[in-house]
Design a protein around this motif. Structure first.
Motif, PDB file in Angstrom:
ATOM      1  N   VAL A  42      13.307  30.257 -50.133  1.00  0.00           N
ATOM      2  CA  VAL A  42      14.592  31.766 -51.108  1.00  0.00           C
ATOM      3  C   VAL A  42      15.702  31.629 -50.465  1.00  0.00           C
ATOM      4  CG1 VAL A  42      14.698  34.430 -50.878  1.00  0.00           C
ATOM      5  CG2 VAL A  42      12.482  33.331 -51.259  1.00  0.00           C
ATOM      6  N   VAL A  43      16.122  31.026 -48.877  1.00  0.00           N
ATOM      7  CA  VAL A  43      16.795  31.237 -48.639  1.00  0.00           C
ATOM      8  C   VAL A  43      17.881  29.590 -49.043  1.00  0.00           C
ATOM      9  CG1 VAL A  43      18.798  30.889 -46.767  1.00  0.00           C
ATOM     10  CG2 VAL A  43      16.494  32.321 -46.487  1.00  0.00           C
ATOM     11  N   LEU A  44      16.688  29.064 -49.443  1.00  0.00           N
ATOM     12  CA  LEU A  44      17.557  27.952 -50.292  1.00  0.00           C
ATOM     13  C   LEU A  44      18.232  27.965 -51.479  1.00  0.00           C
ATOM     14  CD1 LEU A  44      14.966  24.891 -47.604  1.00  0.00           C
ATOM     15  CD2 LEU A  44      17.580  24.701 -47.408  1.00  0.00           C
ATOM     16  N   ALA A  45      17.460  28.474 -52.179  1.00  0.00           N
ATOM     17  CA  ALA A  45      17.367  28.087 -53.046  1.00  0.00           C
ATOM     18  C   ALA A  45      19.009  29.044 -54.036  1.00  0.00           C
ATOM     19  CB  ALA A  45      16.582  28.966 -54.037  1.00  0.00           C
ATOM     20  N   MET A  46      18.903  30.211 -52.800  1.00  0.00           N
ATOM     21  CA  MET A  46      19.844  31.381 -53.083  1.00  0.00           C
ATOM     22  C   MET A  46      21.137  29.983 -52.743  1.00  0.00           C
ATOM     23  SD  MET A  46      18.406  34.647 -51.559  1.00  0.00           S
ATOM     24  CE  MET A  46      20.185  34.949 -50.660  1.00  0.00           C
ATOM     25  N   ASN A  47      21.384  29.552 -51.239  1.00  0.00           N
ATOM     26  CA  ASN A  47      22.164  28.738 -51.147  1.00  0.00           C
ATOM     27  C   ASN A  47      22.559  27.883 -52.004  1.00  0.00           C
ATOM     28  OD1 ASN A  47      24.026  27.546 -49.203  1.00  0.00           O
ATOM     29  ND2 ASN A  47      22.852  26.557 -47.644  1.00  0.00           N
ATOM     30  N   GLU A  57      11.154  42.605 -38.229  1.00  0.00           N
ATOM     31  CA  GLU A  57       9.785  41.310 -37.813  1.00  0.00           C
ATOM     32  C   GLU A  57       9.846  41.405 -39.254  1.00  0.00           C
ATOM     33  OE1 GLU A  57       6.911  45.320 -37.985  1.00  0.00           O
ATOM     34  OE2 GLU A  57       7.655  45.519 -35.918  1.00  0.00           O
ATOM     35  N   SER A  58      10.513  40.355 -40.200  1.00  0.00           N
ATOM     36  CA  SER A  58       9.824  39.786 -41.390  1.00  0.00           C
ATOM     37  C   SER A  58       9.989  38.650 -41.042  1.00  0.00           C
ATOM     38  CB  SER A  58      10.745  40.405 -43.139  1.00  0.00           C
ATOM     39  OG  SER A  58      10.727  39.253 -43.902  1.00  0.00           O
ATOM     40  N   ARG A  59       9.206  37.616 -41.579  1.00  0.00           N
ATOM     41  CA  ARG A  59       9.564  36.283 -41.342  1.00  0.00           C
ATOM     42  C   ARG A  59      10.555  35.224 -42.736  1.00  0.00           C
ATOM     43  NH1 ARG A  59       3.969  34.052 -38.420  1.00  0.00           N
ATOM     44  NH2 ARG A  59       4.133  36.046 -37.296  1.00  0.00           N
TER      45      ARG A  59
END
Length: 71
Positions: free
Chosen positions: A21-26, A14-16
């Protein structure tokens, strides 16, 4: 307590999330992997170690993972 408790997998489904955050982790992981690859290739004498080389390899890794994730 008539409501059924949701499990972790239900919460993840259910989490959007936040794409930043994904871009920073990448970016961080690509930089780390790029540094590791260039360091290893420099150790073998295949590629010269330098900040520009690390940045180029990290940018290439970032772009490939970005395209693969968005596909």
């Amino acid at each position: 307590m008539s409501e059924e408790r949701k499990g972790l997998s239900d919460g993840v489904d259910e989490s959007r999330g936040d794409p930043r955050v994904v871009l920073a982790m990448n970016a961080v992981l690509s930089l780390w992997l790029g540094w590791t690859i260039v360091w290893g290739l420099d150790l073998l004498g295949v590629m010269e170690y330098g900040p520009t080389t690390v940045a180029g390899v990290a940018l290439a890794i970032f772009a490939v993972t970005y395209v693969v994730v968005l596909r």
